[in-house]
Design a protein around this motif. Structure first.
Motif, short mmCIF file in Angstrom:
data_model
loop_
_atom_site.label_atom_id
_atom_site.label_comp_id
_atom_site.label_asym_id
_atom_site.label_seq_id
_atom_site.Cartn_x
_atom_site.Cartn_y
_atom_site.Cartn_z
N GLU A 128 2.50 6.54 -6.95
CA GLU A 128 1.59 7.59 -7.42
C GLU A 128 2.25 8.96 -7.30
O GLU A 128 2.09 9.82 -8.17
CB GLU A 128 0.27 7.55 -6.65
CG GLU A 128 -0.75 8.57 -7.09
CD GLU A 128 -1.24 8.43 -8.53
OE1 GLU A 128 -1.85 9.38 -9.04
OE2 GLU A 128 -1.00 7.38 -9.16
N GLU A 129 2.99 9.19 -6.23
CA GLU A 129 3.72 10.44 -6.06
C GLU A 129 4.77 10.61 -7.16
O GLU A 129 4.97 11.72 -7.67
CB GLU A 129 4.37 10.52 -4.67
CG GLU A 129 3.38 10.68 -3.54
CD GLU A 129 2.63 12.00 -3.59
OE1 GLU A 129 3.21 13.04 -3.95
OE2 GLU A 129 1.43 11.99 -3.26
N ASP B 130 0.84 -1.21 0.00
CA ASP B 130 0.00 0.00 0.00
C ASP B 130 0.87 1.26 0.00
O ASP B 130 0.61 2.21 -0.73
CB ASP B 130 -0.94 0.02 1.21
CG ASP B 130 -2.06 -0.99 1.11
OD1 ASP B 130 -2.31 -1.52 0.00
OD2 ASP B 130 -2.69 -1.27 2.16
N ALA B 131 1.92 1.25 0.83
CA ALA B 131 2.84 2.40 0.88
C ALA B 131 3.58 2.55 -0.45
O ALA B 131 3.81 3.67 -0.92
CB ALA B 131 3.83 2.23 2.03
N MET B 132 3.93 1.42 -1.07
CA MET B 132 4.59 1.46 -2.37
C MET B 132 3.67 2.11 -3.41
O MET B 132 4.12 2.91 -4.23
CB MET B 132 4.96 0.05 -2.84
CG MET B 132 6.15 -0.54 -2.13
SD MET B 132 6.43 -2.27 -2.57
CE MET B 132 6.56 -2.18 -4.35
N ALA B 133 2.40 1.76 -3.36
CA ALA B 133 1.44 2.34 -4.32
C ALA B 133 1.33 3.85 -4.14
O ALA B 133 1.26 4.59 -5.12
CB ALA B 133 0.07 1.68 -4.15
N VAL B 134 1.34 4.30 -2.90
CA VAL B 134 1.30 5.73 -2.62
C VAL B 134 2.55 6.41 -3.17
O VAL B 134 2.48 7.44 -3.84
CB VAL B 134 1.14 6.00 -1.10
CG1 VAL B 134 1.37 7.47 -0.78
CG2 VAL B 134 -0.24 5.54 -0.64
N ASN B 135 3.72 5.83 -2.90
CA ASN B 135 4.97 6.40 -3.39
C ASN B 135 5.03 6.40 -4.92
O ASN B 135 5.47 7.37 -5.53
CB ASN B 135 6.18 5.67 -2.82
CG ASN B 135 6.52 6.15 -1.43
OD1 ASN B 135 6.50 7.34 -1.15
ND2 ASN B 135 6.82 5.21 -0.54
N TYR C 248 10.07 4.16 -3.10
CA TYR C 248 9.39 3.11 -3.86
C TYR C 248 10.37 2.00 -4.24
O TYR C 248 10.11 0.82 -4.02
CB TYR C 248 8.73 3.68 -5.12
CG TYR C 248 8.30 2.60 -6.06
CD1 TYR C 248 7.13 1.89 -5.84
CD2 TYR C 248 9.08 2.26 -7.16
CE1 TYR C 248 6.75 0.86 -6.69
CE2 TYR C 248 8.72 1.24 -8.01
CZ TYR C 248 7.55 0.53 -7.76
OH TYR C 248 7.19 -0.49 -8.60
N LEU C 249 11.50 2.38 -4.80
CA LEU C 249 12.47 1.38 -5.26
C LEU C 249 13.05 0.55 -4.12
O LEU C 249 13.30 -0.65 -4.29
CB LEU C 249 13.60 2.04 -6.05
CG LEU C 249 13.22 2.49 -7.45
CD1 LEU C 249 14.37 3.23 -8.10
CD2 LEU C 249 12.80 1.29 -8.31
N SER D 271 6.24 13.30 -11.96
CA SER D 271 6.75 13.28 -13.33
C SER D 271 5.86 14.08 -14.27
O SER D 271 6.34 14.66 -15.24
CB SER D 271 6.89 11.83 -13.84
OG SER D 271 5.63 11.22 -14.02
N GLU D 272 4.57 14.12 -13.98
CA GLU D 272 3.64 14.91 -14.80
C GLU D 272 3.84 16.41 -14.62
O GLU D 272 3.65 17.18 -15.56
CB GLU D 272 2.18 14.58 -14.43
CG GLU D 272 1.69 13.26 -14.94
CD GLU D 272 0.24 12.99 -14.56
OE1 GLU D 272 -0.36 12.11 -15.20
OE2 GLU D 272 -0.29 13.63 -13.62
N THR D 273 4.20 16.79 -13.41
CA THR D 273 4.31 18.23 -13.10
C THR D 273 5.74 18.74 -13.13
O THR D 273 5.99 19.91 -12.83
CB THR D 273 3.70 18.51 -11.71
OG1 THR D 273 4.42 17.76 -10.73
CG2 THR D 273 2.23 18.15 -11.67
N GLY D 274 6.70 17.87 -13.45
CA GLY D 274 8.09 18.29 -13.50
C GLY D 274 8.71 18.56 -12.14
O GLY D 274 9.67 19.31 -12.02
#
Length: 123
Positions: free
Chosen positions: A93-94, A86-91, A114-115, A99-102
């Protein structure tokens, strides 16, 4: 009198045997899974033990007791793995949003977290 005493003793033994047989199954705590790496190690080792038991042609009552104990360790491991996933999924998503917002800092910070967890699951 002897017959009555014998009947009472026999009845008492039967009641004791029934009470013993109907006591709830003893519960174990299992091996702890305080960290993801500990959970993954316990999960791997305990699954191997379970596989070896299940590979037998027949299971004894002792084998069932061992399996019962193993399930506690597996449940602890899965609970920790699920928390960490669950924490990995949150990370992740962040990382995605960063990456979308630079947002380089957001990507690097959450990407590293995450890694670290992901590499514990899949080296």
């Amino acid at each position: 009198m002897k017959k009555l005493l014998h009947s009472v003793l026999l009845s008492g033994l039967m009641v004791a045997a029934i009470a013993q047989a109907s006591t709830p199954t003893e519960h174990f705590e299992g091996e702890p899974a305080d960290t993801l790496s500990q959970a993954v190690a316990n999960f791997s080792e305990t699954n191997q033990q379970l596989a070896e038991l299940l590979a037998q042609d027949e299971l004894s009552i002792e084998d069932l007791g061992t399996i019962h104990e193993l399930t506690y360790t597996l449940e602890n491991a899965l609970e920790k793995i699920n928390e960490e996933a669950d924490a990995m999924a949150v990370n992740l998503e962040e990382v995605h949003l960063g990456s979308e917002t630079g947002d380089f800092e957001r990507v690097q910070s959450h990407g590293a977290d995450y890694l670290e967890a992901a590499q514990t699951l899949v080296p």
